[in-house]
Design a protein around this motif. Structure first.
Motif, PDB file in Angstrom:
ATOM      1  N   UNK A 116       0.831  -1.214   0.000  1.00 11.53           N
ATOM      2  CA  UNK A 116       0.000   0.000   0.000  1.00 11.53           C
ATOM      3  C   UNK A 116       0.860   1.256   0.000  1.00 11.53           C
ATOM      4  N   UNK A 117       1.933   1.269   0.810  1.00 16.04           N
ATOM      5  CA  UNK A 117       2.845   2.420   0.843  1.00 16.04           C
ATOM      6  C   UNK A 117       3.500   2.625  -0.522  1.00 16.04           C
ATOM      7  N   UNK A 118       3.927   1.536  -1.139  1.00 14.05           N
ATOM      8  CA  UNK A 118       4.584   1.617  -2.445  1.00 14.05           C
ATOM      9  C   UNK A 118       3.623   2.155  -3.501  1.00 14.05           C
ATOM     10  N   UNK A 119       2.409   1.658  -3.510  1.00 11.45           N
ATOM     11  CA  UNK A 119       1.400   2.141  -4.456  1.00 11.45           C
ATOM     12  C   UNK A 119       1.143   3.628  -4.235  1.00 11.45           C
ATOM     13  N   UNK A 120       0.976   4.020  -2.982  1.00 16.35           N
ATOM     14  CA  UNK A 120       0.732   5.432  -2.662  1.00 16.35           C
ATOM     15  C   UNK A 120       1.873   6.298  -3.173  1.00 16.35           C
ATOM     16  N   UNK A 121       3.101   5.851  -2.972  1.00 16.70           N
ATOM     17  CA  UNK A 121       4.260   6.624  -3.427  1.00 16.70           C
ATOM     18  C   UNK A 121       4.291   6.720  -4.954  1.00 16.70           C
ATOM     19  N   UNK A 122       4.028   5.611  -5.619  1.00 21.21           N
ATOM     20  CA  UNK A 122       4.061   5.620  -7.083  1.00 21.21           C
ATOM     21  C   UNK A 122       2.923   6.435  -7.676  1.00 21.21           C
ATOM     22  N   UNK A 123       1.838   6.613  -6.930  1.00 20.19           N
ATOM     23  CA  UNK A 123       0.703   7.398  -7.413  1.00 20.19           C
ATOM     24  C   UNK A 123       0.831   8.892  -7.111  1.00 20.19           C
ATOM     25  N   UNK A 124       1.871   9.302  -6.393  1.00 19.40           N
ATOM     26  CA  UNK A 124       2.084  10.734  -6.192  1.00 19.40           C
ATOM     27  C   UNK A 124       2.211  11.384  -7.571  1.00 19.40           C
ATOM     28  N   UNK A 125       1.691  12.599  -7.723  1.00 26.07           N
ATOM     29  CA  UNK A 125       1.615  13.217  -9.064  1.00 26.07           C
ATOM     30  C   UNK A 125       2.912  13.186  -9.873  1.00 26.07           C
ATOM     31  N   UNK A 126       4.031  13.552  -9.282  1.00 31.35           N
ATOM     32  CA  UNK A 126       5.284  13.567 -10.041  1.00 31.35           C
ATOM     33  C   UNK A 126       5.673  12.158 -10.488  1.00 31.35           C
ATOM     34  N   UNK A 127       5.551  11.190  -9.587  1.00 29.43           N
ATOM     35  CA  UNK A 127       5.909   9.810  -9.932  1.00 29.43           C
ATOM     36  C   UNK A 127       4.947   9.231 -10.966  1.00 29.43           C
ATOM     37  N   UNK A 128       3.650   9.509 -10.818  1.00 25.26           N
ATOM     38  CA  UNK A 128       2.663   9.031 -11.787  1.00 25.26           C
ATOM     39  C   UNK A 128       2.978   9.588 -13.169  1.00 25.26           C
ATOM     40  N   UNK A 129       3.342  10.870 -13.221  1.00 29.23           N
ATOM     41  CA  UNK A 129       3.678  11.507 -14.502  1.00 29.23           C
ATOM     42  C   UNK A 129       4.893  10.820 -15.135  1.00 29.23           C
ATOM     43  N   UNK A 130       5.882  10.491 -14.326  1.00 32.72           N
ATOM     44  CA  UNK A 130       7.067   9.793 -14.840  1.00 32.72           C
ATOM     45  C   UNK A 130       6.696   8.424 -15.396  1.00 32.72           C
ATOM     46  N   UNK A 131       5.841   7.710 -14.674  1.00 30.84           N
ATOM     47  CA  UNK A 131       5.418   6.381 -15.126  1.00 30.84           C
ATOM     48  C   UNK A 131       4.637   6.495 -16.425  1.00 30.84           C
ATOM     49  N   UNK A 132       3.748   7.471 -16.504  1.00 30.66           N
ATOM     50  CA  UNK A 132       2.951   7.651 -17.719  1.00 30.66           C
ATOM     51  C   UNK A 132       3.829   7.929 -18.934  1.00 30.66           C
ATOM     52  N   UNK A 133       4.950   8.601 -18.736  1.00 31.89           N
ATOM     53  CA  UNK A 133       5.883   8.849 -19.852  1.00 31.89           C
ATOM     54  C   UNK A 133       6.439   7.539 -20.395  1.00 31.89           C
ATOM     55  N   UNK A 134       6.656   6.582 -19.500  1.00 33.35           N
ATOM     56  CA  UNK A 134       7.180   5.286 -19.934  1.00 33.35           C
ATOM     57  C   UNK A 134       6.154   4.500 -20.736  1.00 33.35           C
ATOM     58  N   UNK A 135       4.883   4.797 -20.532  1.00 34.64           N
ATOM     59  CA  UNK A 135       3.828   4.023 -21.191  1.00 34.64           C
ATOM     60  C   UNK A 135       3.508   4.513 -22.593  1.00 34.64           C
ATOM     61  N   UNK A 136       4.213   5.530 -23.054  1.00 38.60           N
ATOM     62  CA  UNK A 136       3.915   6.103 -24.367  1.00 38.60           C
ATOM     63  C   UNK A 136       4.283   5.180 -25.526  1.00 38.60           C
ATOM     64  N   UNK A 137       5.313   4.368 -25.355  1.00 35.27           N
ATOM     65  CA  UNK A 137       5.772   3.475 -26.422  1.00 35.27           C
ATOM     66  C   UNK A 137       6.293   2.185 -25.817  1.00 35.27           C
ATOM     67  N   UNK A 138       6.228   1.095 -26.568  1.00 30.57           N
ATOM     68  CA  UNK A 138       6.845  -0.148 -26.084  1.00 30.57           C
ATOM     69  C   UNK A 138       8.328   0.072 -25.805  1.00 30.57           C
ATOM     70  N   UNK A 139       8.768  -0.457 -24.715  1.00 33.50           N
ATOM     71  CA  UNK A 139      10.158  -0.420 -24.256  1.00 33.50           C
ATOM     72  C   UNK A 139      10.636   0.980 -23.857  1.00 33.50           C
ATOM     73  N   UNK A 140       9.716   1.903 -23.695  1.00 35.63           N
ATOM     74  CA  UNK A 140      10.095   3.220 -23.167  1.00 35.63           C
ATOM     75  C   UNK A 140      10.409   3.083 -21.681  1.00 35.63           C
ATOM     76  N   UNK A 141      11.247   3.989 -21.196  1.00 31.97           N
ATOM     77  CA  UNK A 141      11.620   3.984 -19.784  1.00 31.97           C
ATOM     78  C   UNK A 141      11.195   5.286 -19.131  1.00 31.97           C
TER      79      UNK A 141
END
Length: 172
Positions: free
Chosen positions: A62-87
């Motif tokens: 739960x703590x890890x999910x909460x941290x990853x869902x913080x706006x800055x971290x979520x935005x970083x993750x969403x950038x990785x989802x733009x293309x296959x094999x993006x980081x």
């Protein structure tokens, strides 16, 4: 120099020692394993045999999910989802830990020999030229038996892996 490992997100929640490495470390995490955190969070199935340990691990998830869902971290993750094999850009976890989320894509290269997440872990390790860190002895055995050219460490050998100076490139 930071040591790099490909790892499943849930391993960080289960093994607290991964959060206090002896030196800087980068965990390269396939996105599908981040999504597994939500499955574990909502599951009634225990992750650990001991009920107290299970409760602790689910709290850490739960703590890890909460941290990853913080706006800055979520935005970083969403950038990785733009293309296959993006980081993703680096997600910081304290002074010595960086996460990089990879939008890994299972290409069924290993067929029924490995499940899709195991395939993504191995393909990520190959692409990133980074060793795998896992507690799944069966996966480690299959990697060795199939002579897949990736380096793999059991989580129990984390301290050794952090000190190890044999890098992935030497396997090729």
């Amino acid at each position: 120099m930071s040591r790099r490992f490909v790892i499943e997100a849930v391993m960080v929640a289960i093994y607290g020692e991964l959060l206090i490495p002896s030196a800087p470390v980068e965990y390269i995490v396939p996105y599908s394993t981040v999504m597994e955190l939500y499955e574990f969070q909502n599951s009634q199935e225990p992750l650990m045999h001991d009920p107290a340990d299970d409760l602790h691990v689910k709290h850490k998830i739960n703590e890890l999910i909460t941290y990853l869902e913080e706006p800055l971290n979520r935005k970083k993750i969403e950038r990785a989802l733009s293309n296959p094999w993006s980081k993703s850009p680096s997600i910081l976890f304290g002074d010595n830990i960086v996460w990089t989320i990879v939008n890994a894509v299972d290409n069924e290269r290993f067929g029924d020999f490995l499940d899709p997440i195991e395939t993504e872990i191995i393909l990520t390790a190959e692409r990133e030229q980074a060793p795998i860190l896992s507690d799944q002895l069966e996966l480690i055995r299959r990697i060795i038996e199939a002579e897949i050219p990736v380096q793999v460490f059991d989580i129990g050998d984390f301290d050794f892996a952090m000190e190890d100076n044999i890098f992935f490139n030497k396997l090729r």
